[in-house]
Scaffold this active site. Structure first.
Site, mmCIF file in Angstrom:
data_model
loop_
_atom_site.group_PDB
_atom_site.id
_atom_site.type_symbol
_atom_site.label_atom_id
_atom_site.label_comp_id
_atom_site.label_asym_id
_atom_site.label_seq_id
_atom_site.Cartn_x
_atom_site.Cartn_y
_atom_site.Cartn_z
ATOM 1 N N SER A 43 -65.917 58.933 32.132
ATOM 2 C CA SER A 43 -65.665 60.029 33.068
ATOM 3 C C SER A 43 -66.839 60.997 33.082
ATOM 4 C CB SER A 43 -64.418 60.812 32.644
ATOM 5 O OG SER A 43 -63.310 59.969 32.570
HETATM 6 N N1 SAH Z 1 -62.266 57.418 27.355
HETATM 7 C C1 SAH Z 1 -63.224 56.431 27.783
HETATM 8 C C2 SAH Z 1 -62.990 56.108 29.238
HETATM 9 C C3 SAH Z 1 -63.014 54.652 29.451
HETATM 10 S S1 SAH Z 1 -62.445 54.098 31.014
HETATM 11 C C4 SAH Z 1 -64.645 56.876 27.514
HETATM 12 O O1 SAH Z 1 -64.872 58.024 27.066
HETATM 13 O O2 SAH Z 1 -65.564 56.080 27.699
HETATM 14 C C5 SAH Z 1 -60.802 53.593 30.655
HETATM 15 C C6 SAH Z 1 -60.635 52.504 29.644
HETATM 16 O O3 SAH Z 1 -59.239 52.202 29.594
HETATM 17 C C7 SAH Z 1 -61.331 51.183 29.976
HETATM 18 O O4 SAH Z 1 -62.170 50.831 28.920
HETATM 19 C C8 SAH Z 1 -60.191 50.182 30.152
HETATM 20 O O5 SAH Z 1 -60.485 48.873 29.702
HETATM 21 C C9 SAH Z 1 -59.100 50.828 29.302
HETATM 22 N N2 SAH Z 1 -57.745 50.400 29.621
HETATM 23 C C10 SAH Z 1 -57.168 50.180 30.828
HETATM 24 N N3 SAH Z 1 -55.882 49.796 30.697
HETATM 25 C C11 SAH Z 1 -55.619 49.792 29.346
HETATM 26 C C12 SAH Z 1 -54.475 49.489 28.558
HETATM 27 N N4 SAH Z 1 -53.319 49.118 29.103
HETATM 28 N N5 SAH Z 1 -54.572 49.600 27.216
HETATM 29 C C13 SAH Z 1 -55.740 49.977 26.627
HETATM 30 N N6 SAH Z 1 -56.866 50.276 27.309
HETATM 31 C C14 SAH Z 1 -56.810 50.192 28.665
#
Ligand code: SAH
Length: 221
Positions: free
Chosen positions: A70
């Protein structure tokens, strides 16, 4: 290349953490410890190398496997909500991604539990944060929608992927008065902060933001 060109190149490609912090202040972020922390975490190490020169810009960036980190303001806002409203004991993060938000949470909370459904990102974030000396984080490769395995009660749950409904397992593991932060796509993409009060949810804030979708199941490398 002349020295002038080289200076221009350096000044336009060098990571600009201090500029990012100035921009966060301009948008009303005023938690000094958070600003200082975000000014020192090497955000360029968390994004895909081809985008590291943009790491401190006000934009989401690729972190691999079609996922994004983000933009700094969204990360700061989510963290400010937690700092304002949550006990800083145990937090569950769904969507470890690059580990950037995890790194910030680890500074403020006693214990961070984080879940990622994409194995390569899970492995990368785990080794990245370990090499940075972060010790109070438990990592899980799995589908975060089912919650944390041994049913530990959380002071806060932060979901960093967009869903259209709240997974019940995640609200169940939250203590009374616990804080839930999650993106929702209705009526428009936004991130919100709620407090669990009995069987009701009190909204403490929302802000427009875009997130990748929360998906089911897990994917191996
Ligand atoms: N907080 C992260 C944002 C990553 S984007 C950062 O600082 O980089 C969101 C992430 O959520 C992705 O890596 C995606 O693979 C993960 N995601 C999506 N659905 C998910 C689920 N059901 N369980 C665990 N992770 C999930």
């Amino acid at each position: 290349m002349s020295l002038h060109d080289l200076n221009w190149l350096v000044s336009h490609t060098e990571p600009k953490a201090s500029k990012m912090v100035d921009q966060l202040r301009e948008h009303g972020v005023d938690h000094e410890e958070l600003l200082a922390l975000m000014g020192t975490i090497p955000r360029h190490d968390f994004v895909e190398p081809a985008f590291s020169h943009l790491a401190y810009s006000a934009t989401p960036l690729p972190i691999g496997r079609n996922q994004t980190i983000s933009q700094p303001l969204t990360v700061a806002r989510m963290t400010e909500w937690l700092l304002a409203h949550s006990r800083l004991g145990r937090v569950l993060e769904i969507g470890t991604g690059s580990g950037y938000q995890t790194r910030i949470l680890s500074h403020f909370f006693n214990k961070v539990h984080t879940v990622e459904r994409l194995e390569p990102l899970y492995l990368q974030a785990k080794s990245r944060l370990s090499s940075m000396g972060v010790k109070n984080v438990e990592y899980l490769f799995g589908d975060g929608q089912t919650g944390w395995p041994n049913k530990v009660e959380m002071d806060a749950v932060i979901i960093t992927a967009m869903a259209s409904k709240i997974p019940l397992a995640l609200t169940d593991c939250l203590k009374q008065q616990g804080i839930l932060i999650m993106p929702i796509d209705q009526p428009s993409p936004q991130i919100g902060c709620w407090r669990k009060e009995g069987d009701r949810w009190k909204c403490l804030g929302t802000e427009s933001a875009y997130f990748v979708p929360l998906l089911e199941g897990m994917e191996h490398a």
